[in-house]
Design a protein around this motif. Sequence first.
Motif, PDB file in Angstrom:
ATOM      1  N   HIS A 201       0.815  -1.218   0.011  1.00  0.00           N
ATOM      2  CA  HIS A 201      -0.202  -0.098  -0.063  1.00  0.00           C
ATOM      3  C   HIS A 201       0.757   1.166   0.315  1.00  0.00           C
ATOM      4  O   HIS A 201       1.821   1.184   0.657  1.00  0.00           O
ATOM      5  N   GLY A 202       0.431   2.256  -0.677  1.00  0.00           N
ATOM      6  CA  GLY A 202       1.013   3.467  -0.677  1.00  0.00           C
ATOM      7  C   GLY A 202       1.954   3.792  -2.016  1.00  0.00           C
ATOM      8  O   GLY A 202       2.531   3.072  -2.440  1.00  0.00           O
ATOM      9  N   GLU A 203       2.394   5.099  -1.781  1.00  0.00           N
ATOM     10  CA  GLU A 203       3.213   5.713  -3.013  1.00  0.00           C
ATOM     11  C   GLU A 203       4.325   5.190  -2.915  1.00  0.00           C
ATOM     12  O   GLU A 203       4.959   4.736  -4.169  1.00  0.00           O
TER      13      GLU A 203
ATOM     14  N   TRP B   5       4.239   1.420  -4.607  1.00  0.00           N
ATOM     15  CA  TRP B   5       3.723   1.707  -6.080  1.00  0.00           C
ATOM     16  C   TRP B   5       4.851   1.976  -6.771  1.00  0.00           C
ATOM     17  O   TRP B   5       5.266   1.263  -7.857  1.00  0.00           O
TER      18      TRP B   5
ATOM     19  N   ASP C 283      -1.969   4.611 -13.280  1.00  0.00           N
ATOM     20  CA  ASP C 283      -2.058   3.698 -12.230  1.00  0.00           C
ATOM     21  C   ASP C 283      -2.134   2.100 -12.612  1.00  0.00           C
ATOM     22  O   ASP C 283      -2.474   1.288 -11.953  1.00  0.00           O
TER      23      ASP C 283
ATOM     24  N   ARG D  91      -2.497   0.338  -9.119  1.00  0.00           N
ATOM     25  CA  ARG D  91      -2.818   0.858  -7.839  1.00  0.00           C
ATOM     26  C   ARG D  91      -3.897   1.259  -7.942  1.00  0.00           C
ATOM     27  O   ARG D  91      -4.727   1.809  -8.825  1.00  0.00           O
TER      28      ARG D  91
ATOM     29  N   GLY E  91      -5.090   3.099  -2.649  1.00  0.00           N
ATOM     30  CA  GLY E  91      -3.790   3.174  -2.517  1.00  0.00           C
ATOM     31  C   GLY E  91      -3.111   1.852  -2.301  1.00  0.00           C
ATOM     32  O   GLY E  91      -1.989   1.518  -2.280  1.00  0.00           O
TER      33      GLY E  91
END
Length: 231
Positions: free
Chosen positions: A43-45, A48, A146, A170, A174
Amino acid sequence: MTRPPLWEQSVTYGAVGATRAADLLEYPPAGYRPLERRVRIGHGEDRWRHAWSQTLSWGIQRRSGFRVRVDEAPAEVSEATYIPVGYDEAGQPVAPAAVEGAGEAAFGPEGESLIRPGDSARLGIPVWPIRFDFPARVVYVVDEPDRKGFAYGTLPGHAEEGEEAFLVSRGGDGSVWVTIRAFSRPAGWWWLLAPALRIAQAYYTSRYLRALMGPIPGQAAEGGGRREVTA
């Protein structure tokens, strides 16, 4: 007989790009066995960015135990030979978000070279006392805000005929996911080892799905477990 360099060889199947099809599992190319697996990896930037940059630089394969050797093609061959085009759910083309073009060098956030459509590579598996090399060509690259990844098709000398796609996506919450889609059948005399090939495919697919899990280099491990959806 000596084979020509990889960039001169054609893929060993006809349905190039069929791993894009939404109905692949229901209607695979005739004579091929389809596969799709999907798993949540974090999860999260940061997750990703790590996932897509690794995916587009052969990280899934290397982390699964393969030795990847990319064979260079002459610039005049690679330039504009394969053009990465993505499509949204309505079938409209999506402009590339990060990979600039088929013939241009592209780099990830850490400066790593990214896969380009038309790249050819040898994927090596060491099985003592020899190593098996499975040649493949990148037939398309997905480069959307994404959703990113690529698919390769088999070249002469590969144990199978078909195509395999490695995609990361994604979600709106998130969450980051890895999806493996493929269709394949044994090539040549490898039909004699069809049951063993099926076991090997299941084994490496499982490794692919786990390859991007765990701590991101330089960061603490994320909390929570994984969630898998098997088609």
